[in-house]
Write a protein that holds these residues in place. Structure first.
Motif, PDB file in Angstrom:
ATOM      1  N   ALA A 165    -125.428 -18.231 -29.931  1.00  0.00           N
ATOM      2  CA  ALA A 165    -124.740 -17.980 -29.890  1.00  0.00           C
ATOM      3  C   ALA A 165    -123.281 -19.132 -30.117  1.00  0.00           C
ATOM      4  CB  ALA A 165    -124.481 -17.397 -28.819  1.00  0.00           C
ATOM      5  N   ARG A 166    -123.915 -20.831 -28.871  1.00  0.00           N
ATOM      6  CA  ARG A 166    -122.661 -21.035 -29.609  1.00  0.00           C
ATOM      7  C   ARG A 166    -122.365 -21.742 -30.953  1.00  0.00           C
ATOM      8  NH1 ARG A 166    -127.208 -23.682 -26.472  1.00  0.00           N
ATOM      9  NH2 ARG A 166    -126.911 -23.262 -23.949  1.00  0.00           N
ATOM     10  N   ASP A 222    -121.692 -19.208 -32.823  1.00  0.00           N
ATOM     11  CA  ASP A 222    -121.165 -18.067 -32.992  1.00  0.00           C
ATOM     12  C   ASP A 222    -119.990 -18.651 -32.402  1.00  0.00           C
ATOM     13  OD1 ASP A 222    -122.430 -17.329 -35.127  1.00  0.00           O
ATOM     14  OD2 ASP A 222    -123.242 -15.423 -33.733  1.00  0.00           O
ATOM     15  N   CYS A 250    -119.172 -18.711 -29.561  1.00  0.00           N
ATOM     16  CA  CYS A 250    -118.962 -18.194 -27.320  1.00  0.00           C
ATOM     17  C   CYS A 250    -119.521 -19.783 -26.479  1.00  0.00           C
ATOM     18  CB  CYS A 250    -120.556 -17.002 -27.014  1.00  0.00           C
ATOM     19  SG  CYS A 250    -120.890 -15.486 -28.481  1.00  0.00           S
ATOM     20  N   SER A 251    -118.396 -19.324 -25.495  1.00  0.00           N
ATOM     21  CA  SER A 251    -118.790 -20.312 -24.187  1.00  0.00           C
ATOM     22  C   SER A 251    -119.759 -19.800 -23.333  1.00  0.00           C
ATOM     23  CB  SER A 251    -117.395 -19.813 -23.708  1.00  0.00           C
ATOM     24  OG  SER A 251    -117.240 -18.329 -23.454  1.00  0.00           O
ATOM     25  N   GLN A 307    -119.431 -16.742 -22.026  1.00  0.00           N
ATOM     26  CA  GLN A 307    -119.946 -15.539 -23.181  1.00  0.00           C
ATOM     27  C   GLN A 307    -121.465 -14.924 -23.214  1.00  0.00           C
ATOM     28  OE1 GLN A 307    -117.393 -16.568 -26.005  1.00  0.00           O
ATOM     29  NE2 GLN A 307    -115.950 -15.299 -25.581  1.00  0.00           N
ATOM     30  N   ILE A 308    -122.326 -16.220 -23.149  1.00  0.00           N
ATOM     31  CA  ILE A 308    -123.586 -16.588 -23.602  1.00  0.00           C
ATOM     32  C   ILE A 308    -124.370 -15.762 -22.040  1.00  0.00           C
ATOM     33  CG2 ILE A 308    -125.751 -17.744 -23.536  1.00  0.00           C
ATOM     34  CD1 ILE A 308    -123.888 -20.455 -25.270  1.00  0.00           C
ATOM     35  N   ARG A 364    -123.130 -12.387 -22.318  1.00  0.00           N
ATOM     36  CA  ARG A 364    -123.527 -11.358 -23.277  1.00  0.00           C
ATOM     37  C   ARG A 364    -124.949 -11.229 -23.321  1.00  0.00           C
ATOM     38  NH1 ARG A 364    -118.441 -11.819 -27.131  1.00  0.00           N
ATOM     39  NH2 ARG A 364    -116.575 -11.122 -26.159  1.00  0.00           N
TER      40      ARG A 364
END
Length: 310
Positions: A207-208, A210, A212-213, A216-217, A220
């Motif tokens: 996720a990082r 991609d 994502c903050s 957001q992690i 989501r």
């Protein structure tokens, strides 16, 4: 010249019920092969176990049965065991309880206290559990174990300084004074941390990558995976706050700020008939049972998952 063979019939398909029975037989055979012969149950042992479990179930259900039946009885002296016979029944006790001026306000206070506390505890404990499980910062372990050590301290020891602090801030007879001190739940944080620690780190690294903050992690990835444990913890927290008596009694000093448990206890000091008091207990029990029925599936999954992860 050989006679041609008749075509073999197609294998008959089993019904879903037959397939389930066959799977159960296979599981029982597999368990029988694993369990030593000395630990296998005998018919007499199974009969004794059934009798003991039946007696335990009856002993557990009997208080609820007595509460419901006596709440539906007319206002008269209680005589045992005659009063436990489920006839004649009447709803006059519930009419008296619901038509009391203070009961709707007590019910509203209890709903606000329980629901807001559940939302606050789940949000704060999930955030803290994610930080303690997946983030790296100085003093993380010392902070976590110091916070968890509060479980060892009796609640009554911290109640007096908490009440003095809330009183100095003007929180007596207010909703925030009733709710805020109960949001820091060490057991909930520990449960969340243990569950989140079992989640693979590759999810968060991907996720990082991609972009994502951290928020957001958390929103989501972490929260969707926490649904079973959130439902389990939500049922427990709702139960704790709905049945809480001591802290609402101390903070809610006026009649309008009483919760349902405190209000029902106050009725016993006013020579209210027993069937009316028990009708209030039934009304207080129904939301708890409904909350369990709603979250039953997630509750079972959460208990299983927390036992495996922990």
């Amino acid at each position: 010249m050989e006679r041609p063979r008749a075509p073999e019939p197609f294998p008959k398909k089993d019904s879903p019920r037959a397939g389930r029975r066959r799977d159960r037989r296979r599981r029982r055979d597999a368990e029988r092969d694993v369990v030593p012969a000395g630990l296998r149950g005998t018919p007499a042992g199974k009969a004794v176990r059934i009798v003991l479990l039946t007696l335990a179930a009856l002993a557990t259900i009997f208080p609820f049965y007595a509460m419901v039946v006596l709440s539906l009885k007319p206002s008269a002296a209680v005589e045992f065991p005659g009063s436990l016979v489920p006839w004649p029944l009447t709803g006059e006790a519930y009419d008296s309880m619901l038509n009391t001026q203070d009961v709707p306000r007590w019910l509203l206070n209890t709903v606000l206290y329980s629901v807001v506390s559940v939302v606050g505890v789940l949000l704060l404990s999930s955030l803290a559990g994610y930080a303690f499980a997946k983030k790296r910062f100085p003093g993380r372990n010392a902070m976590f174990w110091s916070f968890l050590s509060m479980v060892m301290v009796p609640y009554h020891v911290t109640m007096i300084p908490t009440f003095a602090m809330i009183a100095k801030l003007g929180g007596i007879d207010t909703y925030w004074g009733l709710i805020v001190p109960t949001l820091a739940n060490a057991q909930a944080v520990f449960l969340m941390r243990q569950f989140i620690m079992g989640l693979p780190d590759e999810l968060f690294e991907a996720a990082r990558l991609d972009g994502c903050s951290e928020w957001q992690i958390f929103a989501r990835i972490v929260l969707p995976l926490l649904k079973p444990i959130l439902a389990t913890l939500g049922v427990f927290v709702f139960l704790w706050h709905w049945n809480d008596f001591l802290w609402p009694l101390v903070v809610g000093q006026s009649t309008d700020m009483r919760t349902l448990t405190v209000g029902i206890a106050s009725l016993q000091q006013q020579n209210v008939p027993l069937n009316v008091v028990l009708s209030g207990s039934v009304i207080a029990f129904v939301p708890i049972f409904a909350a369990y029925l709603v979250g039953q599936r997630y509750f079972t999954e959460g208990v299983t998952a927390s036992g495996i992860k922990g």
